[in-house]
Enzyme design. Structure first.
Site, PDB file in Angstrom:
ATOM      1  N   THR A  44       0.615  -1.110  -0.281  1.00 17.23           N
ATOM      2  CA  THR A  44       0.114   0.233  -0.356  1.00 17.23           C
ATOM      3  C   THR A  44       1.272   0.930  -0.023  1.00 17.23           C
ATOM      4  O   THR A  44       0.099   2.370  -0.532  1.00 17.23           O
ATOM      5  CB  THR A  44      -0.882  -0.291   1.220  1.00 17.23           C
ATOM      6  OG1 THR A  44      -1.808  -1.311   1.396  1.00 17.23           O
ATOM      7  CG2 THR A  44      -1.567   1.248   0.981  1.00 17.23           C
ATOM      8  N   TYR A 132       7.001 -11.239   3.924  1.00 18.91           N
ATOM      9  CA  TYR A 132       5.901 -10.807   3.172  1.00 18.91           C
ATOM     10  C   TYR A 132       5.601 -12.449   2.050  1.00 18.91           C
ATOM     11  O   TYR A 132       5.666 -11.788   1.181  1.00 18.91           O
ATOM     12  CB  TYR A 132       5.608  -9.909   2.631  1.00 18.91           C
ATOM     13  CG  TYR A 132       5.453  -8.223   2.139  1.00 18.91           C
ATOM     14  CD1 TYR A 132       3.660  -9.306   2.025  1.00 18.91           C
ATOM     15  CD2 TYR A 132       5.172  -7.682   2.303  1.00 18.91           C
ATOM     16  CE1 TYR A 132       2.829  -8.071   2.421  1.00 18.91           C
ATOM     17  CE2 TYR A 132       4.434  -6.717   1.526  1.00 18.91           C
ATOM     18  CZ  TYR A 132       3.367  -6.656   1.376  1.00 18.91           C
ATOM     19  OH  TYR A 132       2.057  -5.388   1.433  1.00 18.91           O
ATOM     20  N   LYS A 160       2.966 -12.622   7.618  1.00 22.02           N
ATOM     21  CA  LYS A 160       2.098 -12.284   7.006  1.00 22.02           C
ATOM     22  C   LYS A 160       1.599 -12.949   5.565  1.00 22.02           C
ATOM     23  O   LYS A 160       2.135 -13.011   4.730  1.00 22.02           O
ATOM     24  CB  LYS A 160       2.459 -11.117   5.882  1.00 22.02           C
ATOM     25  CG  LYS A 160       1.866  -9.681   5.736  1.00 22.02           C
ATOM     26  CD  LYS A 160       2.311  -8.868   5.457  1.00 22.02           C
ATOM     27  CE  LYS A 160       1.122  -7.538   4.618  1.00 22.02           C
ATOM     28  NZ  LYS A 160       0.044  -8.353   3.355  1.00 22.02           N
TER      29      LYS A 160
END
Lengths: 297, 297
Positions: A44, A132, A160
């Protein structure tokens, strides 16, 4: 890497220069809400679109603003292993508590290649890493076996995980938990998926919406931690109109609109990524206008 | 952007510095074979892993070696639109005949975003562009509608389509041909797929194997152009053991082995991408040793 990790956008100008003031304005409410970490320069936060000096500047600006009150989890992904090492070293030097490392790829990577990449970045930087797993952007998918191999490396502390099928969650969590050390943190992204993931034992919510609406997300995490699944699900259901926009237009593009409408900052994502077209912006506006203002914080 | 386009690897050292001598050694046989173009800095040439100065150095080295005898088609893809524009300007200044532009992405892109990206690069650079549709690496898939929109832009001259199902080829080609201007060139990559693609009317073969074995590929193209489908298919079938390796281990990793075994250059792809493990290297060696030497040129 437990609790709520809030992922703000990184406002930048057309030349890719980070707008430090706007970034700090975005961070202020996250600190005020006492989110458990800030996911700086995540997907993001458009990290792959920003140069190394600009990423360093973003870290410095964030460290200044946050002043140690909230740990910084900093995206350190790069196509090249040597570049990812340098970015992780920069993040550590800039005061990051941990690095978020995606398997950024162009040439599709093998599991062994990804393993060696993580080993090199963890080993050379000394920065604790969160794996990630973001197949939507990297198109690499971590197998449970690879997560287990990585979790055994010194310095690889968390993962994550991407959102998925709520029905498959409990089995997935049990399987992973059995493969990793007890202090290895399992968390999830995918905002509309997060409540069920936490209720299934997920220890972290890596959240896009918390980067602009931190308080309602903190309320959800508090409800989960208090064992109040009903309240967590009620809040989540109240946010469903937003999740619908995220799924339809991408959470990244929608949060740019929310940030502008809330007067925090008007920014454009890095081209070729664009703001939503006008019709979609109006849809976002209508959803926000129709929501209980108590949620929009 | 018609005929055989040969895509060599770009040898570089561990710091991402292009090894100019080794690159020129790779180019020499391509010029001698009079391939119809050289696909410099393609996916096989690891372009996204190389910095702008190194990509410029590769173009200069290639232009020096080729000395105008074969047109250079140069990969100019980048995550950011402004960077792709600069790379296309560099390529044009360096003497490239055309640029090969992939929809490199991290944040998944919309069709409109990709359209504007191409429009900006073509318009700002003045370099003729070949659309590089490579979903395996970019994860963006060009629809026929988008190719038609792009083909109508000034400066967008060709498309490099990915391999696919041979059965679907004739219909795909007819559909695309009806959508694009008559002088817009339709070509394909995917070496094991190329003969059928050319027989179905494909005007270009963007070839990995031709970057190291150009002559057999020129023979195939000559057979297709002479209307001798039987001979083209016979040669293609003789190369099937190689195609099997390409499909199993990726053409990029296999051509690094072929380049070393043929004594052209011993190089490592940019980390995290790695050479094949020893067992796979031995498989490549066995296939090469078992092939008719007349094909290996």
């Amino acid at each position: 890497m437990r609790g709520l990790s809030a992922f703000p956008i990184t406002p930048s100008d057309a030349d890719g220069v980070v707008r430090v003031d706007a970034l700090q304005r975005l961070l202020r409410p996250l600190v005020d809400a006492r989110v458990h970490s800030i996911g700086l320069l995540g997907s993001t936060g458009s990290y792959p679109y920003l140069s190394r000096p600009e990423r360093r500047r973003a870290i410095e600006a964030a460290a200044d603003e946050v002043a140690g009150r909230v740990p910084l989890l900093v995206g350190v992904g790069a196509l090249r292993t040597d570049e990812a090492i340098r970015l992780a070293q920069d993040a550590r030097a800039g005061g990051a508590a941990a690095g978020l490392l995606a398997a950024v790829s162009y040439t599709p990577l093998t599991e062994d290649e990804v393993f060696e990449h993580y080993k090199a970045v963890a080993g050379e930087s000394g920065l604790p890493l969160c794996i990630y797993d973001n197949p939507t952007t990297t198109h690499f998918r971590f197998s449970p076996e690879l997560i287990a191999r990585l979790a055994a490396l010194p310095g690889v502390a968390a993962v994550k995980l991407p959102g998925g099928e709520p029905q498959a969650l409990a089995a997935q969590m049990a399987d992973l938990r059995a493969r990793v050390p007890a202090d290895f943190a399992l968390g999830h992204s995918g905002d509309w998926f997060a409540v069920e993931a936490m209720l299934a034992g997920g220890e972290a919510w890596y959240s896009v919406v918390a980067g602009i609406l931190p308080q309602v997300c903190m309320d959800i995490v508090a409800a989960v931690r208090a064992g109040n699944a009903t309240e967590a699900r009620r809040l989540n259901a109240a946010l469903e109109p937003l999740w619908g926009l995220f799924r339809e237009f991408s959470s990244l593009r929608v949060v740019y609109e929310i940030a502008e409408r809330r007067g925090v900052c008007a920014a454009e994502p890095p081209l070729p990524v664009r703001r939503l077209p006008e019709a979609a912006r109006q849809r976002v506006a209508a959803v926000l206008d129709g929501m209980d203002p108590a949620l929009l914080r």
